[in-house]
Design a protein around this motif. Sequence first.
Motif, PDB file in Angstrom:
ATOM      1  N   LEU A 258     -23.068   4.061  19.707  1.00 10.73           N
ATOM      2  CA  LEU A 258     -22.668   5.461  19.522  1.00 10.73           C
ATOM      3  C   LEU A 258     -23.194   6.323  20.665  1.00 10.73           C
ATOM      4  N   ALA A 259     -24.469   6.113  20.976  1.00 13.60           N
ATOM      5  CA  ALA A 259     -25.079   6.865  22.060  1.00 13.60           C
ATOM      6  C   ALA A 259     -24.386   6.530  23.380  1.00 13.60           C
ATOM      7  N   GLY A 262     -21.115   8.253  23.524  1.00 15.58           N
ATOM      8  CA  GLY A 262     -21.371   9.668  23.780  1.00 15.58           C
ATOM      9  C   GLY A 262     -21.671   9.907  25.247  1.00 15.58           C
ATOM     10  N   ALA A 263     -22.490   9.021  25.821  1.00 13.72           N
ATOM     11  CA  ALA A 263     -22.882   9.170  27.210  1.00 13.72           C
ATOM     12  C   ALA A 263     -21.674   9.069  28.133  1.00 13.72           C
ATOM     13  N   LEU A 265     -18.599   9.850  27.408  1.00 15.09           N
ATOM     14  CA  LEU A 265     -17.830  11.089  27.289  1.00 15.09           C
ATOM     15  C   LEU A 265     -18.496  12.238  28.051  1.00 15.09           C
ATOM     16  N   LEU A 266     -19.803  12.129  28.197  1.00 12.92           N
ATOM     17  CA  LEU A 266     -20.537  13.226  28.841  1.00 12.92           C
ATOM     18  C   LEU A 266     -20.710  13.044  30.352  1.00 12.92           C
TER      19      LEU A 266
ATOM     20  N   GLY B 262     -18.851  13.851  22.873  1.00  9.98           N
ATOM     21  CA  GLY B 262     -19.941  13.072  23.469  1.00  9.98           C
ATOM     22  C   GLY B 262     -21.289  13.613  23.045  1.00  9.98           C
ATOM     23  N   LEU B 265     -22.221  12.643  19.528  1.00 12.59           N
ATOM     24  CA  LEU B 265     -22.680  11.248  19.445  1.00 12.59           C
ATOM     25  C   LEU B 265     -24.103  11.096  19.999  1.00 12.59           C
ATOM     26  N   LEU B 266     -24.448  12.010  20.910  1.00 14.57           N
ATOM     27  CA  LEU B 266     -25.764  11.889  21.550  1.00 14.57           C
ATOM     28  C   LEU B 266     -26.868  12.681  20.844  1.00 14.57           C
ATOM     29  N   THR B 269     -30.019  10.833  20.312  1.00 14.55           N
ATOM     30  CA  THR B 269     -30.662  10.560  21.594  1.00 14.55           C
ATOM     31  C   THR B 269     -31.420  11.788  22.086  1.00 14.55           C
TER      32      THR B 269
END
Lengths: 342, 342
Positions: A258-259, A262-263, A265-266, B262, B265-266, B269
């Motif tokens: 998931l992380a 997310g990363a 996408l970022l 993103g 999802l993070l 984190t």
Amino acid sequence: MKIAVDAMGGDFAPEQIVLGAIAAAKQYDCEVVLVGDENKVKAELNKSPHWQDLKISIYHASDEIGMAEHPGAAVRRKKDASIVVATRLVKDGTCDAVLSAGSTGAAVASALFGLGRIKGIDRPTIATPMPTVNGVTLLLDSGANIDSKPQHLVQSALMGSIYAEYVFGIKSPRVGLLNIGEESTKGNEQALATYPLLQEMKTINFQGNAEGRDIPRGTFDVVVCDGFVGNVVLKFAEGLAKTIMKLIKETIKGGGWLAKAGAVLLVPTFKKLAKKMDYAEYGGAPLLGVNGCYIICHGSSNAKAIRSAIGVANEYVKNNVLEHISDSIAKEEILNNDSDGK
Amino acid sequence: MKIAVDAMGGDFAPEQIVLGAIAAAKQYDCEVVLVGDENKVKAELNKSPHWQDLKISIYHASDEIGMAEHPGAAVRRKKDASIVVATRLVKDGTCDAVLSAGSTGAAVASALFGLGRIKGIDRPTIATPMPTVNGVTLLLDSGANIDSKPQHLVQSALMGSIYAEYVFGIKSPRVGLLNIGEESTKGNEQALATYPLLQEMKTINFQGNAEGRDIPRGTFDVVVCDGFVGNVVLKFAEGLAKTIMKLIKETIKGGGWLAKAGAVLLVPTFKKLAKKMDYAEYGGAPLLGVNGCYIICHGSSNAKAIRSAIGVANEYVKNNVLEHISDSIAKEEILNNDSDGK
């Protein structure tokens, strides 16, 4: 306009220096003179097709100064070192500016021996642009002078203000004195003695004390301090930025898919952020107070940093920073009564 | 063990102080004595059911010292201020430690007037734990002493080393002198004079000069510097961390729905990262050199920070930090020849 670039100085010289010079020659209206070992520089240039169509030339220098050498001694001994030769090109009027990513000590020594100081300035100072939330703050001195006298900080304030105005285009830059409290009664002996002098100045917009937090916040355009404090802050900032990036990466790595998603996408977000915090975007740091335009680049400068720094040198010369500094010195009584200094 | 907590000091007092005390009383084997306005403190306590079952008591103090007051004058005049009363409880043996998130100046003044200095220590010093990539680095002095003499930095090194060993549990902590280069020949007059003294010390593991970047990197466990430099670095770090977080938020906001997804999802984190960089996790900063355990908390301390700080005070007292400091002083010849200091 001609800008002499030390092709042999820096962790990634001559490759990145040459690439930066090519990018700058395309972008700015100036000629870049690459100073260094002709064969090595030409070999790098030849990797880029049609470089001959650009305003780039090579000026041969057979020697170079390493990071481990004693700056003063090396500059005196090695008359054909790239930084010494580049400085000579400015001294004799062939070039208008010099730029190096090599040993900072060697650059400062070359500048002092080769160009001398501006009349009214006792010590040159390195002005480093620090990224802030909404632009940059110029931090000076960031390592050239330690155990500075109040008069030296006054000279830094004047030069930093001129630089911020004519290179960054900031009208009436807000100048702050780095200190441990906002009140004028706070601080060490140096700060307490400097505060009233800055208040007396006519050519700067002194806004009082700046605290450490004001630098990243961008509360001031120019922050003046002793080179010991400035150097510690500068290196701390570099270390902290790297540490935070490393922590983000490690936390993402250990955070499962998931992380990771997310990363991904970022990525564009992080890229934008990295660009904002990237020292390379802001070019080099000028060595102010010497008789010539002298831009010092980070040792790990890549082509982008060199290109930006050439852009900075371009603005410096085009906007007559040296002349404006001398004009301001003439207007400041506290810099002309010769009671202090040195 | 009894810990006196200034219930009236701090931006979120008494609410967060009381909540932190409750959390600490549940977690640690100690009694918390909340010093402050009895009615106000009781009203906060009563919001938590069954607080009477915990080892918490109230000690009434009718007055308090504001952030804007002159610390020394206020401490002398306001005999019933919470911080003054809390200090008295340690002086007379009722409590073993005192903790405050109020005015740092008032805390330092109370400690100096109320408890005095440890024999052999000229000036007390504030030791702030700075988060690093793999733990913390203790930075001292971070604001209590400016224009320090080399002897004062030596005393800081000794006390910081003891604290890191007995509170953080680090065997033979690596001590560094904050400077602008790694070589012993680098630095300002203060650093140059301090280096050989640190080398002479028998009770610390002196590892040479630390540069600014070594603090976030965690190269040293203890970094010693003048309070002017330490305070600038500390505030710069706080400002930079906030600025980076703000920039991340802004960039995500402006980054469209992909970036927002993103970011969602993070969240875990970022939370982990924030926890690592969060000063509140590391509790307060001890005021070392006064005759008693004195923990200074950040003005904006929340309940978690207060709880952590009470945990720190607990370790401090349990592990006899004061005794170890005195033992080390006795072993250090350079601290016993009385030629320097003050």
